[in-house]
Write a protein that holds these residues in place. Structure first.
Motif: not given
Ligand code: SF4
Ligand code: SF4
Length: 111
Positions: A8-10, A12-18, A32-34, A49-56
């Motif tokens: 879901a991050c691909i 999108c990369k909103y980066m609220d997580c970092v 994307m981030l990892v 924090e992730c708006p797209v629920d990409a982190i599990l």
């Molecule tokens: S994990 Fe979520 S908040 Fe972090 S960059 Fe990806 S989409 Fe954005």
């Protein structure tokens, strides 16, 4: 156990997580981030924090593939600790299916 970033991050990369990670264990690719599985302390702060629920958590079913991807690319992509500009078309790709096949890039991103 560790937390992992999934498809879901691909794009999108909103980066609220970092911004919230206490150990700065996010790494950035072109779209994307990892998370580095050995650096993550399993605090779970980034997950909501992730708006797209990409982190599990990697304890969820089907996470093996994503754990491997997080491990592989966190070893080569640059570390990222501050939120940057999300891509202009991020919202257009929210919730889109099959993003890995369509858009995944092994290229490193910019921190
Ligand atoms: S994990 Fe979520 S908040 Fe972090 S960059 Fe990806 S989409 Fe954005
Ligand atoms: S679970 Fe905690 S340590 Fe792991 S990536 Fe998220 S914020 Fe960082």
């Amino acid at each position: 156990m560790t937390y992992v970033v999934t498809e879901a991050c691909i794009k999108c990369k909103y980066m609220d997580c970092v911004e919230v990670c206490p150990v700065d264990c996010f790494y950035v690719g072109e779209n994307m981030l990892v998370i580095h599985p050995d650096e993550c302390i399993d605090c779970g702060v980034c997950e909501p924090e992730c708006p797209v629920d990409a982190i599990l958590p990697d304890t969820e079913p089907g996470m093996e593939r994503w754990l491997e991807l997080n491990r592989e690319y966190s070893a080569t992509w640059p570390n990222i600790t501050r939120k940057g500009e999300p891509p202009a078309d991020a919202d257009a790709h929210k919730g889109e299916a099959g993003k890995f096949e369509k858009y995944f890039s092994a290229e490193p991103g910019k921190d």
